[in-house]
Design a protein around this motif. Sequence first.
Motif, PDB file in Angstrom:
ATOM      1  N   ARG A 172       0.827  -1.189   0.000  1.00 58.85           N
ATOM      2  CA  ARG A 172       0.000   0.000   0.000  1.00 58.85           C
ATOM      3  C   ARG A 172       0.865   1.242   0.000  1.00 58.85           C
ATOM      4  O   ARG A 172       1.947   1.269   0.541  1.00 58.85           O
ATOM      5  CB  ARG A 172      -0.842   0.039   1.256  1.00 58.85           C
ATOM      6  N   PHE A 173       0.306   2.280  -0.551  1.00 59.26           N
ATOM      7  CA  PHE A 173       0.983   3.567  -0.543  1.00 59.26           C
ATOM      8  C   PHE A 173       0.321   4.475   0.479  1.00 59.26           C
ATOM      9  O   PHE A 173      -0.848   4.334   0.775  1.00 59.26           O
ATOM     10  CB  PHE A 173       0.930   4.213  -1.926  1.00 59.26           C
ATOM     11  N   GLY A 174       1.056   5.443   0.977  1.00 62.67           N
ATOM     12  CA  GLY A 174       0.475   6.425   1.883  1.00 62.67           C
ATOM     13  C   GLY A 174       0.244   5.922   3.290  1.00 62.67           C
ATOM     14  O   GLY A 174      -0.621   6.429   3.987  1.00 62.67           O
ATOM     15  N   ALA A 175       1.008   4.916   3.732  1.00 62.66           N
ATOM     16  CA  ALA A 175       0.779   4.350   5.063  1.00 62.66           C
ATOM     17  C   ALA A 175       1.040   5.371   6.168  1.00 62.66           C
ATOM     18  O   ALA A 175       0.344   5.387   7.175  1.00 62.66           O
ATOM     19  CB  ALA A 175       1.653   3.108   5.261  1.00 62.66           C
ATOM     20  N   GLY A 176       2.012   6.245   5.997  1.00 64.64           N
ATOM     21  CA  GLY A 176       2.279   7.272   7.008  1.00 64.64           C
ATOM     22  C   GLY A 176       1.122   8.243   7.125  1.00 64.64           C
ATOM     23  O   GLY A 176       0.770   8.691   8.217  1.00 64.64           O
ATOM     24  N   VAL A 177       0.526   8.573   6.000  1.00 64.85           N
ATOM     25  CA  VAL A 177      -0.628   9.467   5.992  1.00 64.85           C
ATOM     26  C   VAL A 177      -1.801   8.803   6.703  1.00 64.85           C
ATOM     27  O   VAL A 177      -2.532   9.434   7.464  1.00 64.85           O
ATOM     28  CB  VAL A 177      -1.001   9.856   4.541  1.00 64.85           C
ATOM     29  N   LYS A 178      -1.984   7.512   6.480  1.00 70.71           N
ATOM     30  CA  LYS A 178      -3.090   6.795   7.110  1.00 70.71           C
ATOM     31  C   LYS A 178      -2.967   6.828   8.637  1.00 70.71           C
ATOM     32  O   LYS A 178      -3.955   6.991   9.347  1.00 70.71           O
ATOM     33  CB  LYS A 178      -3.170   5.369   6.582  1.00 70.71           C
ATOM     34  N   GLY A 179      -1.763   6.699   9.138  1.00 68.12           N
ATOM     35  CA  GLY A 179      -1.541   6.803  10.575  1.00 68.12           C
ATOM     36  C   GLY A 179      -1.895   8.185  11.103  1.00 68.12           C
ATOM     37  O   GLY A 179      -2.474   8.319  12.186  1.00 68.12           O
ATOM     38  N   LYS A 180      -1.580   9.198  10.333  1.00 61.05           N
ATOM     39  CA  LYS A 180      -1.921  10.568  10.732  1.00 61.05           C
ATOM     40  C   LYS A 180      -3.433  10.790  10.704  1.00 61.05           C
ATOM     41  O   LYS A 180      -3.986  11.514  11.537  1.00 61.05           O
ATOM     42  CB  LYS A 180      -1.194  11.566   9.837  1.00 61.05           C
ATOM     43  N   ILE A 181      -4.117  10.160   9.747  1.00 59.92           N
ATOM     44  CA  ILE A 181      -5.579  10.263   9.693  1.00 59.92           C
ATOM     45  C   ILE A 181      -6.178   9.630  10.944  1.00 59.92           C
ATOM     46  O   ILE A 181      -7.064  10.206  11.586  1.00 59.92           O
ATOM     47  CB  ILE A 181      -6.124   9.603   8.407  1.00 59.92           C
ATOM     48  N   VAL A 182      -5.701   8.452  11.303  1.00 55.54           N
ATOM     49  CA  VAL A 182      -6.199   7.781  12.512  1.00 55.54           C
ATOM     50  C   VAL A 182      -5.938   8.650  13.741  1.00 55.54           C
ATOM     51  O   VAL A 182      -6.814   8.813  14.590  1.00 55.54           O
ATOM     52  CB  VAL A 182      -5.559   6.385  12.666  1.00 55.54           C
ATOM     53  N   VAL A 198     -10.512  15.408   8.727  1.00 57.26           N
ATOM     54  CA  VAL A 198      -9.315  15.317   7.902  1.00 57.26           C
ATOM     55  C   VAL A 198      -9.598  15.778   6.482  1.00 57.26           C
ATOM     56  O   VAL A 198     -10.676  15.529   5.958  1.00 57.26           O
ATOM     57  CB  VAL A 198      -8.830  13.848   7.874  1.00 57.26           C
ATOM     58  N   VAL A 199      -8.615  16.424   5.874  1.00 58.56           N
ATOM     59  CA  VAL A 199      -8.624  16.662   4.436  1.00 58.56           C
ATOM     60  C   VAL A 199      -7.426  15.901   3.891  1.00 58.56           C
ATOM     61  O   VAL A 199      -6.304  16.070   4.362  1.00 58.56           O
ATOM     62  CB  VAL A 199      -8.504  18.169   4.090  1.00 58.56           C
ATOM     63  N   THR A 200      -7.681  15.027   2.936  1.00 59.77           N
ATOM     64  CA  THR A 200      -6.614  14.214   2.375  1.00 59.77           C
ATOM     65  C   THR A 200      -6.832  14.004   0.890  1.00 59.77           C
ATOM     66  O   THR A 200      -7.829  14.465   0.327  1.00 59.77           O
ATOM     67  CB  THR A 200      -6.501  12.857   3.108  1.00 59.77           C
ATOM     68  N   THR A 201      -5.907  13.315   0.266  1.00 55.00           N
ATOM     69  CA  THR A 201      -5.988  12.986  -1.156  1.00 55.00           C
ATOM     70  C   THR A 201      -6.699  11.644  -1.331  1.00 55.00           C
ATOM     71  O   THR A 201      -6.880  10.912  -0.353  1.00 55.00           O
ATOM     72  CB  THR A 201      -4.580  12.878  -1.751  1.00 55.00           C
ATOM     73  N   PRO A 202      -7.056  11.290  -2.554  1.00 56.62           N
ATOM     74  CA  PRO A 202      -7.640   9.962  -2.776  1.00 56.62           C
ATOM     75  C   PRO A 202      -6.736   8.826  -2.303  1.00 56.62           C
ATOM     76  O   PRO A 202      -7.224   7.840  -1.741  1.00 56.62           O
ATOM     77  CB  PRO A 202      -7.840   9.920  -4.293  1.00 56.62           C
ATOM     78  N   VAL A 203      -5.432   8.958  -2.462  1.00 55.84           N
ATOM     79  CA  VAL A 203      -4.504   7.915  -1.989  1.00 55.84           C
ATOM     80  C   VAL A 203      -4.544   7.838  -0.474  1.00 55.84           C
ATOM     81  O   VAL A 203      -4.556   6.748   0.106  1.00 55.84           O
ATOM     82  CB  VAL A 203      -3.065   8.178  -2.490  1.00 55.84           C
ATOM     83  N   GLY A 204      -4.593   8.976   0.203  1.00 58.76           N
ATOM     84  CA  GLY A 204      -4.667   8.978   1.659  1.00 58.76           C
ATOM     85  C   GLY A 204      -5.932   8.336   2.190  1.00 58.76           C
ATOM     86  O   GLY A 204      -5.939   7.750   3.269  1.00 58.76           O
ATOM     87  N   ALA A 214      -9.595  15.683  -1.448  1.00 58.95           N
ATOM     88  CA  ALA A 214      -9.287  16.684  -2.463  1.00 58.95           C
ATOM     89  C   ALA A 214      -8.199  16.159  -3.399  1.00 58.95           C
ATOM     90  O   ALA A 214      -7.276  15.489  -2.960  1.00 58.95           O
ATOM     91  CB  ALA A 214      -8.821  17.973  -1.791  1.00 58.95           C
ATOM     92  N   SER A 215      -8.322  16.492  -4.679  1.00 61.16           N
ATOM     93  CA  SER A 215      -7.384  15.985  -5.681  1.00 61.16           C
ATOM     94  C   SER A 215      -6.301  16.971  -6.077  1.00 61.16           C
ATOM     95  O   SER A 215      -5.293  16.570  -6.640  1.00 61.16           O
ATOM     96  CB  SER A 215      -8.152  15.564  -6.941  1.00 61.16           C
ATOM     97  N   ASP A 216      -6.504  18.259  -5.819  1.00 62.64           N
ATOM     98  CA  ASP A 216      -5.467  19.229  -6.185  1.00 62.64           C
ATOM     99  C   ASP A 216      -5.366  20.305  -5.102  1.00 62.64           C
ATOM    100  O   ASP A 216      -6.145  20.332  -4.153  1.00 62.64           O
ATOM    101  CB  ASP A 216      -5.731  19.836  -7.572  1.00 62.64           C
ATOM    102  N   THR A 217      -4.404  21.176  -5.266  1.00 61.24           N
ATOM    103  CA  THR A 217      -4.106  22.184  -4.244  1.00 61.24           C
ATOM    104  C   THR A 217      -5.300  23.084  -3.947  1.00 61.24           C
ATOM    105  O   THR A 217      -5.628  23.334  -2.779  1.00 61.24           O
ATOM    106  CB  THR A 217      -2.898  23.040  -4.674  1.00 61.24           C
ATOM    107  N   ASP A 218      -5.965  23.579  -4.987  1.00 66.78           N
ATOM    108  CA  ASP A 218      -7.099  24.473  -4.768  1.00 66.78           C
ATOM    109  C   ASP A 218      -8.228  23.763  -4.024  1.00 66.78           C
ATOM    110  O   ASP A 218      -8.822  24.325  -3.100  1.00 66.78           O
ATOM    111  CB  ASP A 218      -7.614  25.028  -6.103  1.00 66.78           C
ATOM    112  N   GLU A 219      -8.528  22.520  -4.420  1.00 65.71           N
ATOM    113  CA  GLU A 219      -9.565  21.750  -3.720  1.00 65.71           C
ATOM    114  C   GLU A 219      -9.176  21.517  -2.268  1.00 65.71           C
ATOM    115  O   GLU A 219     -10.012  21.571  -1.377  1.00 65.71           O
ATOM    116  CB  GLU A 219      -9.762  20.381  -4.392  1.00 65.71           C
ATOM    117  N   PHE A 220      -7.886  21.243  -2.045  1.00 65.81           N
ATOM    118  CA  PHE A 220      -7.386  20.974  -0.702  1.00 65.81           C
ATOM    119  C   PHE A 220      -7.604  22.185   0.199  1.00 65.81           C
ATOM    120  O   PHE A 220      -8.123  22.071   1.312  1.00 65.81           O
ATOM    121  CB  PHE A 220      -5.895  20.619  -0.781  1.00 65.81           C
ATOM    122  N   VAL A 221      -7.219  23.360  -0.287  1.00 68.75           N
ATOM    123  CA  VAL A 221      -7.380  24.593   0.489  1.00 68.75           C
ATOM    124  C   VAL A 221      -8.861  24.874   0.737  1.00 68.75           C
ATOM    125  O   VAL A 221      -9.272  25.164   1.866  1.00 68.75           O
ATOM    126  CB  VAL A 221      -6.704  25.779  -0.238  1.00 68.75           C
TER     127      VAL A 221
END
Length: 135
Positions: free
Chosen positions: A1-11, A20-26, A59-66
Motif C-alpha cells: 500500500r501507498f500512503g501508510a504514514g498518511v493513514k496513521g496521521k488520519i487515525v 481530515v482533508v486528504t488525497t484519494p490515496v490517503g 481533495a485531488s489538487d491544491t485548490d480543492e485541498f485549500v
Amino acid sequence: RFGAGVKGKIVDAWRCGCPVVTTPVGAEGMMGEDERSDVASDGNKFIKMNDGRWGGLIASDTDEFVDAAVKAYTQKELWERYQGKGSDLLNQLFNGRVNLPVVESGIRDAVASLRQRRRLDVVGAILWRGGARGT
C-alpha cells in the motif's frame, strides 16, 4: 500500500476528534464497508466522498485541498458531522474486539511454525551467519 504514514496521521486526527482533508490515496482503505462501493478510480477521475459519510474531505489538487480545509474549519455543522463520522470509522475499522483475535491468531501461527519458517528463510540464514562471524 501507498500512503501508510498518511493513514496513521488520519487515525491520529480522528482519535483527537479532528476531521481530515486528504488525497484519494490517503483515503484508500480508510472507509467503512458501505462507502467502499461508492469510491472508485476511473482513469484520472475520482469519485469523492465529500457528502459527510467519511471523516473529512477528499481533495485531488491544491485548490480543492485549500477550499476543503477552509470549508471544514469554518462550517460548524460540517466539522461536527465529519468529526462524528471519523469516530464511527475508527470504531468500525480499528475495533480492538474485532482486530485483537486476528492479531493473536497470527502470532500463535507464527510461533507454532517458527522452526519451519527459519529453515526456509535463506536470506535470514545468510545474514545470521555473516553477523555471527563479525563478532
